[in-house]
Motif scaffolding. Structure first.
Motif, PDB file in Angstrom:
ATOM      1  N   VAL A 195       0.866  -1.260  -0.038  1.00  0.00           N
ATOM      2  CA  VAL A 195       0.090   0.177   0.070  1.00  0.00           C
ATOM      3  C   VAL A 195       1.088   1.191  -0.151  1.00  0.00           C
ATOM      4  O   VAL A 195       0.379   2.215  -0.672  1.00  0.00           O
ATOM      5  CB  VAL A 195      -0.833   0.048   1.088  1.00  0.00           C
ATOM      6  CG1 VAL A 195      -1.729   1.274   1.301  1.00  0.00           C
ATOM      7  CG2 VAL A 195      -1.938  -1.213   1.022  1.00  0.00           C
ATOM      8  N   ALA A 196       1.828   1.203   0.816  1.00  0.00           N
ATOM      9  CA  ALA A 196       2.810   2.361   0.756  1.00  0.00           C
ATOM     10  C   ALA A 196       3.294   2.473  -0.625  1.00  0.00           C
ATOM     11  O   ALA A 196       3.690   3.621  -1.006  1.00  0.00           O
ATOM     12  CB  ALA A 196       3.922   2.355   1.837  1.00  0.00           C
TER      13      ALA A 196
ATOM     14  N   VAL B 150      -1.763  -9.452  -4.047  1.00  0.00           N
ATOM     15  CA  VAL B 150      -2.117  -9.077  -5.286  1.00  0.00           C
ATOM     16  C   VAL B 150      -1.759  -7.765  -5.550  1.00  0.00           C
ATOM     17  O   VAL B 150      -1.051  -7.070  -6.539  1.00  0.00           O
ATOM     18  CB  VAL B 150      -3.693  -9.261  -5.737  1.00  0.00           C
ATOM     19  CG1 VAL B 150      -4.309  -8.439  -6.880  1.00  0.00           C
ATOM     20  CG2 VAL B 150      -4.231 -10.858  -5.522  1.00  0.00           C
ATOM     21  N   GLN B 151      -1.525  -6.894  -4.523  1.00  0.00           N
ATOM     22  CA  GLN B 151      -1.260  -5.356  -4.552  1.00  0.00           C
ATOM     23  C   GLN B 151       0.391  -5.302  -4.895  1.00  0.00           C
ATOM     24  O   GLN B 151       0.590  -4.560  -5.543  1.00  0.00           O
ATOM     25  CB  GLN B 151      -1.361  -4.702  -2.883  1.00  0.00           C
ATOM     26  CG  GLN B 151      -2.708  -4.538  -2.500  1.00  0.00           C
ATOM     27  CD  GLN B 151      -2.791  -3.675  -1.317  1.00  0.00           C
ATOM     28  OE1 GLN B 151      -2.300  -4.246  -0.520  1.00  0.00           O
ATOM     29  NE2 GLN B 151      -3.853  -2.835  -1.279  1.00  0.00           N
ATOM     30  N   ALA B 152       1.101  -6.519  -4.385  1.00  0.00           N
ATOM     31  CA  ALA B 152       2.313  -6.397  -4.842  1.00  0.00           C
ATOM     32  C   ALA B 152       2.490  -6.672  -6.247  1.00  0.00           C
ATOM     33  O   ALA B 152       3.426  -6.042  -6.599  1.00  0.00           O
ATOM     34  CB  ALA B 152       3.261  -7.635  -3.825  1.00  0.00           C
ATOM     35  N   LEU B 153       1.544  -7.477  -6.782  1.00  0.00           N
ATOM     36  CA  LEU B 153       1.787  -7.409  -8.204  1.00  0.00           C
ATOM     37  C   LEU B 153       1.226  -6.306  -8.958  1.00  0.00           C
ATOM     38  O   LEU B 153       2.121  -5.951  -9.974  1.00  0.00           O
ATOM     39  CB  LEU B 153       0.674  -8.645  -8.625  1.00  0.00           C
ATOM     40  CG  LEU B 153       0.772  -9.010 -10.247  1.00  0.00           C
ATOM     41  CD1 LEU B 153       2.163  -9.657 -10.454  1.00  0.00           C
ATOM     42  CD2 LEU B 153      -0.342 -10.267 -10.204  1.00  0.00           C
ATOM     43  N   TYR B 154       0.461  -5.554  -8.453  1.00  0.00           N
ATOM     44  CA  TYR B 154      -0.012  -4.327  -8.967  1.00  0.00           C
ATOM     45  C   TYR B 154       1.374  -3.456  -8.825  1.00  0.00           C
ATOM     46  O   TYR B 154       1.558  -2.707  -9.845  1.00  0.00           O
ATOM     47  CB  TYR B 154      -0.989  -3.765  -8.398  1.00  0.00           C
ATOM     48  CG  TYR B 154      -2.696  -4.052  -8.825  1.00  0.00           C
ATOM     49  CD1 TYR B 154      -2.816  -3.802 -10.056  1.00  0.00           C
ATOM     50  CD2 TYR B 154      -3.383  -4.645  -7.958  1.00  0.00           C
ATOM     51  CE1 TYR B 154      -4.320  -4.070 -10.458  1.00  0.00           C
ATOM     52  CE2 TYR B 154      -4.536  -5.041  -8.267  1.00  0.00           C
ATOM     53  CZ  TYR B 154      -5.007  -4.742  -9.621  1.00  0.00           C
ATOM     54  OH  TYR B 154      -6.411  -4.915 -10.158  1.00  0.00           O
ATOM     55  N   VAL B 155       1.911  -3.462  -7.848  1.00  0.00           N
ATOM     56  CA  VAL B 155       2.980  -2.307  -7.646  1.00  0.00           C
ATOM     57  C   VAL B 155       4.071  -2.637  -8.727  1.00  0.00           C
ATOM     58  O   VAL B 155       4.666  -1.724  -9.080  1.00  0.00           O
ATOM     59  CB  VAL B 155       3.650  -2.645  -6.226  1.00  0.00           C
ATOM     60  CG1 VAL B 155       5.116  -2.187  -6.055  1.00  0.00           C
ATOM     61  CG2 VAL B 155       2.822  -2.243  -5.129  1.00  0.00           C
ATOM     62  N   LYS B 156       4.286  -3.947  -8.931  1.00  0.00           N
ATOM     63  CA  LYS B 156       5.354  -4.265  -9.754  1.00  0.00           C
ATOM     64  C   LYS B 156       5.075  -3.775 -11.342  1.00  0.00           C
ATOM     65  O   LYS B 156       5.757  -3.245 -12.159  1.00  0.00           O
ATOM     66  CB  LYS B 156       5.433  -5.814  -9.842  1.00  0.00           C
ATOM     67  CG  LYS B 156       6.894  -6.446 -10.655  1.00  0.00           C
ATOM     68  CD  LYS B 156       6.700  -7.728 -10.478  1.00  0.00           C
ATOM     69  CE  LYS B 156       8.349  -8.086 -10.341  1.00  0.00           C
ATOM     70  NZ  LYS B 156       8.238  -9.978 -10.308  1.00  0.00           N
ATOM     71  N   THR B 157       3.811  -4.249 -11.607  1.00  0.00           N
ATOM     72  CA  THR B 157       3.244  -3.945 -13.248  1.00  0.00           C
ATOM     73  C   THR B 157       2.913  -2.376 -13.173  1.00  0.00           C
ATOM     74  O   THR B 157       3.333  -1.882 -14.331  1.00  0.00           O
ATOM     75  CB  THR B 157       2.112  -4.699 -13.728  1.00  0.00           C
ATOM     76  OG1 THR B 157       1.103  -4.291 -12.515  1.00  0.00           O
ATOM     77  CG2 THR B 157       2.407  -5.981 -13.535  1.00  0.00           C
ATOM     78  N   LEU B 158       2.512  -1.789 -12.297  1.00  0.00           N
ATOM     79  CA  LEU B 158       2.223  -0.426 -12.244  1.00  0.00           C
ATOM     80  C   LEU B 158       3.216   0.604 -12.229  1.00  0.00           C
ATOM     81  O   LEU B 158       3.411   1.832 -12.849  1.00  0.00           O
ATOM     82  CB  LEU B 158       1.022  -0.231 -11.340  1.00  0.00           C
ATOM     83  CG  LEU B 158      -0.428  -0.535 -11.835  1.00  0.00           C
ATOM     84  CD1 LEU B 158      -1.267  -0.335 -10.896  1.00  0.00           C
ATOM     85  CD2 LEU B 158      -0.922  -0.117 -13.196  1.00  0.00           C
TER      86      LEU B 158
ATOM     87  N   ASP C 189      -5.974  -8.027  -0.834  1.00  0.00           N
ATOM     88  CA  ASP C 189      -4.996  -9.091  -0.906  1.00  0.00           C
ATOM     89  C   ASP C 189      -3.604  -8.382  -1.087  1.00  0.00           C
ATOM     90  O   ASP C 189      -3.261  -8.022  -2.071  1.00  0.00           O
ATOM     91  CB  ASP C 189      -5.078 -10.378  -1.784  1.00  0.00           C
ATOM     92  CG  ASP C 189      -4.103 -11.412  -1.685  1.00  0.00           C
ATOM     93  OD1 ASP C 189      -3.372 -11.428  -0.950  1.00  0.00           O
ATOM     94  OD2 ASP C 189      -4.504 -12.287  -2.392  1.00  0.00           O
ATOM     95  N   ALA C 190      -2.674  -8.741   0.037  1.00  0.00           N
ATOM     96  CA  ALA C 190      -1.590  -7.933  -0.129  1.00  0.00           C
ATOM     97  C   ALA C 190      -0.535  -8.527  -1.327  1.00  0.00           C
ATOM     98  O   ALA C 190       0.406  -7.811  -1.870  1.00  0.00           O
ATOM     99  CB  ALA C 190      -0.672  -8.171   1.030  1.00  0.00           C
TER     100      ALA C 190
END
Length: 191
Positions: A63-64, A126-134, A123-124
């Motif tokens: 999230v951060a 899934v968020q980590a995957l978003y962080v990587k792609t975005l 889900d953390a």
């Protein structure tokens, strides 16, 4: 004139005055509200971004990172928009930078939307995957925004030394000619 006609004329004059004052007040109030909105919007956006920065610093995990990406994206686009507006206001040649920036803004809006979705993801992992792609998209947008600002700075370069040297040489020639003219004029006056 009878009393009824005088009363009718007075009523019409009073109605006209009240309508005139009412319309004037309505125009002044609407302009004031529009002015306040124009003044308040940048302050609101700045406060919103400051709150986002604080949340990014106080949050942990993916999230951060998502919040930091949102801040970086917003700051890059805002800085580029300001630079472009100032350059255009000053009459600086901007070439095709405005359509490039418009496309960049659209990409930024889409990415911001995806970041908001990622932020709401429970889900953390899934968020980590978003962080990587975005993160890759945010980096591309911020680099392109920086490139637009650098292009603006490059076209705002001061006149080269060659131009100033020519100007200095022309000024020296002109000063010498004026000095000789003044001497000749003075000598002619003494004859």
């Amino acid at each position: 004139m009878d009393f009824g006609t005088v009363l009718l004329i007075l009523m019409l004059v009073i109605i006209a005055i009240v309508l005139g004052v009412g319309i004037t007040l309505a125009v002044l109030i609407s302009r004031g509200v529009v002015g306040l909105v124009k003044i308040g919007k940048p302050k609101y956006e700045s406060a919103k971004r400051s709150a986002l920065k604080v949340r990014a610093e106080s949050s942990t995990g993916p999230v951060a990172e998502i919040l930091k990406q949102r801040v970086a994206l917003a700051e890059a686009l805002e800085a580029t928009g300001r630079s472009l507006a100032v350059a255009q206001g000053a009459g600086q040649y901007t070439g095709n930078l405005e359509p490039i920036f418009t496309s960049l803004q659209q990409a930024g809006k889409v990415t911001e939307h995806h970041l908001l979705v990622a932020q709401q993801e429970p889900d953390a992992a899934v968020q980590a995957l978003y962080v990587k792609t975005l993160g890759t998209q945010v980096e591309q947008i911020t680099k392109t925004a920086t490139g637009v600002r650098q292009a603006l700075a490059g076209t705002a370069a001061p006149a080269g030394d060659v131009d100033l040297t020519d100007l200095t040489r022309t000024l020296e020639i002109e000063a010498t000619m004026l000095k000789k003219w003044a001497q000749t004029y003075t000598e002619l006056g003494n004859d």
